[in-house]
Motif scaffolding. Structure first.
Motif, PDB file in Angstrom:
ATOM      1  N   GLY A 142      -0.763   5.999   0.120  1.00 45.17           N
ATOM      2  CA  GLY A 142      -0.265   5.247  -0.894  1.00 45.17           C
ATOM      3  C   GLY A 142       0.071   3.747  -0.711  1.00 45.17           C
ATOM      4  N   LEU A 143      -0.552   3.350   0.598  1.00 43.22           N
ATOM      5  CA  LEU A 143      -0.745   1.890   1.029  1.00 43.22           C
ATOM      6  C   LEU A 143      -2.188   1.477   1.241  1.00 43.22           C
ATOM      7  CD1 LEU A 143       2.221   2.382   3.483  1.00 43.22           C
ATOM      8  CD2 LEU A 143       2.321   1.303   1.333  1.00 43.22           C
ATOM      9  N   HIS A 144      -2.884   2.251   1.621  1.00 46.13           N
ATOM     10  CA  HIS A 144      -4.418   1.849   1.842  1.00 46.13           C
ATOM     11  C   HIS A 144      -5.182   2.970   1.046  1.00 46.13           C
ATOM     12  CE1 HIS A 144      -2.231  -0.617   4.933  1.00 46.13           C
ATOM     13  NE2 HIS A 144      -1.855   0.592   5.520  1.00 46.13           N
ATOM     14  N   PRO A 145      -6.559   2.482   0.835  1.00 44.12           N
ATOM     15  CA  PRO A 145      -7.319   3.270   0.065  1.00 44.12           C
ATOM     16  C   PRO A 145      -7.956   4.202   1.049  1.00 44.12           C
ATOM     17  CG  PRO A 145      -8.201   1.012  -0.024  1.00 44.12           C
ATOM     18  CD  PRO A 145      -6.852   0.970   0.527  1.00 44.12           C
ATOM     19  N   PHE A 146      -8.528   5.144   0.683  1.00 51.41           N
ATOM     20  CA  PHE A 146      -9.329   5.983   1.642  1.00 51.41           C
ATOM     21  C   PHE A 146     -10.386   6.636   0.640  1.00 51.41           C
ATOM     22  CE2 PHE A 146      -5.923   5.884   4.174  1.00 51.41           C
ATOM     23  CZ  PHE A 146      -6.097   6.023   5.340  1.00 51.41           C
ATOM     24  N   PRO A 147     -11.744   6.740   1.071  1.00 52.75           N
ATOM     25  CA  PRO A 147     -12.907   7.261   0.527  1.00 52.75           C
ATOM     26  C   PRO A 147     -12.572   8.648   0.356  1.00 52.75           C
ATOM     27  CG  PRO A 147     -13.689   6.653   2.602  1.00 52.75           C
ATOM     28  CD  PRO A 147     -12.212   6.200   2.521  1.00 52.75           C
ATOM     29  N   THR A 148     -13.064   9.203  -0.945  1.00 54.11           N
ATOM     30  CA  THR A 148     -12.986  10.599  -1.311  1.00 54.11           C
ATOM     31  C   THR A 148     -11.524  11.151  -1.375  1.00 54.11           C
ATOM     32  OG1 THR A 148     -13.207  11.617   0.970  1.00 54.11           O
ATOM     33  CG2 THR A 148     -15.195  11.023  -0.171  1.00 54.11           C
ATOM     34  N   PHE A 149     -10.885  10.396  -1.367  1.00 55.01           N
ATOM     35  CA  PHE A 149      -9.243  10.896  -1.799  1.00 55.01           C
ATOM     36  C   PHE A 149      -8.761  10.153  -2.951  1.00 55.01           C
ATOM     37  CE2 PHE A 149      -9.727  11.680   2.842  1.00 55.01           C
ATOM     38  CZ  PHE A 149      -9.235  13.269   2.788  1.00 55.01           C
ATOM     39  N   ALA A 150      -9.587   9.648  -3.818  1.00 53.45           N
ATOM     40  CA  ALA A 150      -9.209   8.636  -4.991  1.00 53.45           C
ATOM     41  C   ALA A 150      -8.192   9.216  -5.725  1.00 53.45           C
ATOM     42  CB  ALA A 150     -10.371   8.556  -5.660  1.00 53.45           C
ATOM     43  N   ILE A 151      -7.962  10.540  -6.107  1.00 50.64           N
ATOM     44  CA  ILE A 151      -7.020  11.041  -6.972  1.00 50.64           C
ATOM     45  C   ILE A 151      -5.609  11.042  -6.195  1.00 50.64           C
ATOM     46  CG2 ILE A 151      -5.988  12.953  -8.240  1.00 50.64           C
ATOM     47  CD1 ILE A 151      -9.329  13.432  -8.872  1.00 50.64           C
ATOM     48  N   TYR A 152      -5.712  11.615  -4.933  1.00 47.09           N
ATOM     49  CA  TYR A 152      -4.562  11.629  -4.082  1.00 47.09           C
ATOM     50  C   TYR A 152      -4.014  10.401  -3.860  1.00 47.09           C
ATOM     51  CZ  TYR A 152      -1.754  12.503  -0.070  1.00 47.09           C
ATOM     52  OH  TYR A 152      -0.398  12.911   0.845  1.00 47.09           O
ATOM     53  N   CYS A 153      -4.968   9.278  -3.699  1.00 44.14           N
ATOM     54  CA  CYS A 153      -4.598   7.841  -3.289  1.00 44.14           C
ATOM     55  C   CYS A 153      -3.679   7.360  -4.889  1.00 44.14           C
ATOM     56  CB  CYS A 153      -5.691   7.003  -3.125  1.00 44.14           C
ATOM     57  SG  CYS A 153      -5.992   7.054  -1.466  1.00 44.14           S
ATOM     58  N   ALA A 154      -4.439   7.581  -5.716  1.00 39.85           N
ATOM     59  CA  ALA A 154      -3.752   7.314  -7.153  1.00 39.85           C
ATOM     60  C   ALA A 154      -2.256   7.944  -7.100  1.00 39.85           C
ATOM     61  CB  ALA A 154      -4.621   7.844  -8.343  1.00 39.85           C
ATOM     62  N   THR A 155      -2.145   9.129  -6.738  1.00 40.76           N
ATOM     63  CA  THR A 155      -0.651   9.625  -7.072  1.00 40.76           C
ATOM     64  C   THR A 155       0.323   9.022  -5.994  1.00 40.76           C
ATOM     65  OG1 THR A 155      -1.086  11.566  -5.488  1.00 40.76           O
ATOM     66  CG2 THR A 155      -1.718  11.763  -7.695  1.00 40.76           C
ATOM     67  N   LYS A 156      -0.200   8.713  -4.774  1.00 40.19           N
ATOM     68  CA  LYS A 156       0.723   8.176  -3.612  1.00 40.19           C
ATOM     69  C   LYS A 156       0.856   6.650  -4.085  1.00 40.19           C
ATOM     70  CE  LYS A 156       1.539  11.979  -1.762  1.00 40.19           C
ATOM     71  NZ  LYS A 156       2.799  12.549  -1.839  1.00 40.19           N
ATOM     72  N   TYR A 157      -0.050   5.860  -4.499  1.00 42.08           N
ATOM     73  CA  TYR A 157       0.369   4.410  -4.852  1.00 42.08           C
ATOM     74  C   TYR A 157       1.292   4.846  -5.923  1.00 42.08           C
ATOM     75  CZ  TYR A 157      -3.134   1.886  -2.212  1.00 42.08           C
ATOM     76  OH  TYR A 157      -4.037   0.988  -1.388  1.00 42.08           O
ATOM     77  N   ALA A 158       1.202   5.500  -6.840  1.00 41.36           N
ATOM     78  CA  ALA A 158       2.310   5.704  -8.301  1.00 41.36           C
ATOM     79  C   ALA A 158       3.391   5.917  -7.696  1.00 41.36           C
ATOM     80  CB  ALA A 158       1.483   6.403  -9.086  1.00 41.36           C
ATOM     81  N   ILE A 159       3.733   6.712  -6.777  1.00 43.68           N
ATOM     82  CA  ILE A 159       5.055   7.097  -6.257  1.00 43.68           C
ATOM     83  C   ILE A 159       5.622   5.530  -5.678  1.00 43.68           C
ATOM     84  CG2 ILE A 159       6.320   8.168  -4.235  1.00 43.68           C
ATOM     85  CD1 ILE A 159       5.705   9.905  -6.352  1.00 43.68           C
ATOM     86  N   THR A 160       4.827   5.038  -4.920  1.00 40.77           N
ATOM     87  CA  THR A 160       5.578   3.732  -4.287  1.00 40.77           C
ATOM     88  C   THR A 160       5.694   2.706  -5.603  1.00 40.77           C
ATOM     89  OG1 THR A 160       3.930   3.774  -2.390  1.00 40.77           O
ATOM     90  CG2 THR A 160       4.753   1.529  -3.011  1.00 40.77           C
ATOM     91  N   GLY A 161       4.803   2.536  -6.394  1.00 45.38           N
ATOM     92  CA  GLY A 161       5.271   1.438  -7.641  1.00 45.38           C
ATOM     93  C   GLY A 161       6.340   2.195  -8.420  1.00 45.38           C
ATOM     94  N   PHE A 162       6.318   3.515  -8.585  1.00 46.82           N
ATOM     95  CA  PHE A 162       7.638   4.226  -9.557  1.00 46.82           C
ATOM     96  C   PHE A 162       8.974   4.049  -8.582  1.00 46.82           C
ATOM     97  CE2 PHE A 162      10.255   8.042  -9.854  1.00 46.82           C
ATOM     98  CZ  PHE A 162      10.205   8.098 -11.151  1.00 46.82           C
ATOM     99  N   SER A 163       8.787   4.234  -7.242  1.00 52.10           N
ATOM    100  CA  SER A 163      10.088   3.965  -6.691  1.00 52.10           C
ATOM    101  C   SER A 163      10.509   2.591  -6.519  1.00 52.10           C
ATOM    102  CB  SER A 163       9.867   4.596  -5.098  1.00 52.10           C
ATOM    103  OG  SER A 163       9.331   5.832  -5.175  1.00 52.10           O
ATOM    104  N   LYS A 164       9.638   1.543  -6.339  1.00 54.85           N
ATOM    105  CA  LYS A 164      10.122   0.381  -6.434  1.00 54.85           C
ATOM    106  C   LYS A 164      10.734  -0.219  -7.817  1.00 54.85           C
ATOM    107  CE  LYS A 164       7.311  -1.827  -2.543  1.00 54.85           C
ATOM    108  NZ  LYS A 164       8.318  -2.512  -1.940  1.00 54.85           N
ATOM    109  N   SER A 165      10.024   0.373  -8.844  1.00 53.55           N
ATOM    110  CA  SER A 165      10.745   0.025 -10.111  1.00 53.55           C
ATOM    111  C   SER A 165      12.173   0.791 -10.300  1.00 53.55           C
ATOM    112  CB  SER A 165       9.654   0.421 -11.138  1.00 53.55           C
ATOM    113  OG  SER A 165       8.613  -0.212 -11.124  1.00 53.55           O
ATOM    114  N   MET A 166      12.195   2.069  -9.815  1.00 53.82           N
ATOM    115  CA  MET A 166      13.442   2.499  -9.883  1.00 53.82           C
ATOM    116  C   MET A 166      14.561   2.166  -9.206  1.00 53.82           C
ATOM    117  SD  MET A 166      12.847   4.667 -12.336  1.00 53.82           S
ATOM    118  CE  MET A 166      14.668   5.176 -12.393  1.00 53.82           C
ATOM    119  N   ALA A 167      14.069   1.517  -8.025  1.00 48.28           N
ATOM    120  CA  ALA A 167      15.145   0.677  -7.340  1.00 48.28           C
ATOM    121  C   ALA A 167      15.721  -0.605  -7.863  1.00 48.28           C
ATOM    122  CB  ALA A 167      14.556   0.247  -5.682  1.00 48.28           C
TER     123      ALA A 167
END
Length: 247
Positions: free
Chosen positions: A142-167
């Motif tokens: 959720g902080l750094h991209p990894f090849p072949t993990f695009a969907i997982y990365c998308a969900t974990k980047y989203a958690i980071t953004g969601f959490s910062k917004s909720m903060a």
């Protein structure tokens, strides 16, 4: 460092194994009362049996908003409050080139890793008081991209953004939201661990400390984030990765 969580109530999703289970054991050992959930009912029972004291458990799929709402309300009915929520439920990725992924894989990842956190958070907010807090699980992905993990990365980047917004949204109410971003952790669902000795060695080579982290080491950080020692931390992303270079 130890904390006294007597008379405090914590809710943990994904409590049946890995970081969720380790955190349940940690918080219960510090005197907390727990509401634990996971889709795996058998392993959830095992977690509860390993905890100190007796705790409330319910097995369901956090992708269901109605089930999440019922779980929150049942926890409030039993304990009268919730002091902290650890949104830990998630599915670890499989290495798949994007063109080979399916709609079903997308739905599985997004519904558990992202929608589940949204469901629990939305349902809990009306019952939370000043001084309560969330810790949401993102990832090194959720902080750094990894090849072949695009969907997982998308969900974990989203958690980071969601959490910062909720903060920012909940901070004025005295409610904190922080993020745990684990690196390569030795859990039963870690793809490197599943791959066996060579997979583990490959992961260890990427860590400056030369080893995988443990679920217990993550649980120690979660306990700190719930403690008064972290009372001015809001919107923070805490990396627990042993010194891991980005991809």
């Amino acid at each position: 460092m130890t904390y006294d969580f007597q008379d405090r109530v914590f809710l943990i999703t994904g409590a049946a194994s890995g970081i969720g289970r380790a955190t349940a054991l940690k918080l219960s050992s510090l005197g907390a009362s727990l509401a634990l959930c996971d889709i795996n009912s058998t392993s959830l029972v095992t977690t509860t049996s390993l905890c100190t004291g007796s705790h409330f458990t319910h097995s369901f799929d956090i992708a269901s908003s109605s089930e999440c709402t019922h779980f929150i309300k049942d926890t409030i009915s039993l304990y009268g409050k919730i002091d902290g929520i650890f949104n830990c439920a998630g599915i670890n990725p499989t290495s798949i080139p994007l063109e080979d992924t399916t709609d079903e894989y997308w739905d599985m990842m997004v519904n558990t890793n992202l929608k589940g956190t949204y469901n629990i958070t939305r349902a809990a907010i009306p019952f939370l008081k000043s001084g309560s807090s969330f810790v949401n699980v993102s990832s090194i992905c959720g902080l750094h991209p990894f090849p072949t993990f695009a969907i997982y990365c998308a969900t974990k980047y989203a958690i980071t953004g969601f959490s910062k917004s909720m903060a920012l949204e909940l901070g004025p109410k005295g409610i904190r939201v922080n993020v745990l971003a684990p690196g390569f952790i030795d859990t039963p669902t870690n793809s490197g661990v599943i791959a066996g000795e060579e997979g583990v060695k490959s992961l260890e080579a990427k860590v400056s400390l030369g080893r995988l982290g443990s679920a217990e080491e993550c649980a120690d950080v979660v306990a700190f984030l719930f403690s008064d020692g972290a009372r001015y931390m809001n919107g923070s992303v805490v990396e627990v990765n042993g010194g891991t270079a980005e991809s």
